[in-house]
Design an enzyme around this catalytic site. Sequence first.
Site, mmCIF file in Angstrom:
data_model
loop_
_atom_site.group_PDB
_atom_site.id
_atom_site.type_symbol
_atom_site.label_atom_id
_atom_site.label_comp_id
_atom_site.label_asym_id
_atom_site.label_seq_id
_atom_site.Cartn_x
_atom_site.Cartn_y
_atom_site.Cartn_z
ATOM 1 N N LYS A 1 0.464 -1.056 0.061
ATOM 2 C CA LYS A 1 -0.340 -0.031 0.106
ATOM 3 C C LYS A 1 1.348 1.072 0.193
ATOM 4 O O LYS A 1 1.754 1.549 1.044
ATOM 5 C CB LYS A 1 -0.424 0.185 1.263
ATOM 6 C CG LYS A 1 -2.716 0.759 1.343
ATOM 7 C CD LYS A 1 -2.768 0.163 2.315
ATOM 8 C CE LYS A 1 -4.340 1.006 2.823
ATOM 9 N NZ LYS A 1 -4.438 0.983 4.079
HETATM 10 O O1 G3P Z 1 -8.008 0.998 5.869
HETATM 11 C C1 G3P Z 1 -8.058 3.033 5.537
HETATM 12 C C2 G3P Z 1 -9.187 3.987 5.751
HETATM 13 O O2 G3P Z 1 -10.649 2.873 6.139
HETATM 14 C C3 G3P Z 1 -9.049 4.644 7.386
HETATM 15 O O3 G3P Z 1 -10.259 5.112 7.689
HETATM 16 O O4 G3P Z 1 -11.426 5.667 9.501
HETATM 17 O O5 G3P Z 1 -9.390 6.145 9.548
HETATM 18 O O6 G3P Z 1 -10.539 7.645 7.855
HETATM 19 P P1 G3P Z 1 -10.788 6.345 8.623
#
Ligand code: G3P
Length: 218
Positions: free
Chosen positions: A83
């Site tokens: 990633k």
């Molecule tokens: O995997 C990355 C993404 O899903 C992050 O989510 O909730 O931290 O904005 P969030």
Amino acid sequence: MKFFIDTADIEDIKELIPYGLIDGVTTNPSLIAASGRDIFEVLDKICNIVDGPISAEVTATSYEEMIEESKKLSVISNNIVIKVPLTKDGLKACSSLRDKDIKVNVTLCFSASQALLAAKCGASYISPFIGRLDDISHDGMQLIQDIRSIYDNYTEYETEILAASIRHPNHIVEAALVGADVCTIPPSIIHKLFDHPLTSIGLKKFLEDWKKTNQKIK
Ligand code: G3P
């Protein structure tokens, strides 16, 4: 639509595997930090229990260092998808890794133009962050729809749209309606997908009525 689980918590992953819902896992530096474990140890464990793509994020910001980190992460397992952030260096690393047949998930995508670049650089996955766009009064789902339209115009793009930053069950339903290929979902939200008050009320009534019959299924 494939379901990835957005966590580095081994117990949360183990709990959901028996349902047959989990097609892969995504991690990021914040999730690894929240797990309190060593990145190599946690990724190795995840790769041993999940038969599917496991995203492991680089933490370097320069192209050269991203490639160095990718080499170290890739050897953990064949399941590993590298990633990289959607930066110039990240996309350069994406092209270079694609040439070596290493799958790449390009993360932190917030615009259709960024998604177009990721597809051209050979990303296996593009991760638009729906929730974080909604948080600043933008329409995260519209971005998924725009990327879907763009990718569908060009059959040579093989990049899968991985809807990320999921905050509630409706995000998942809407992502499926607009044709996201994958949704990466925090475990707590996967659990919420099962629930409906009418299911609970209906089941309670069935069981009460059944009890009155004094029958048993033998
Ligand atoms: O995997 C990355 C993404 O899903 C992050 O989510 O909730 O931290 O904005 P969030």
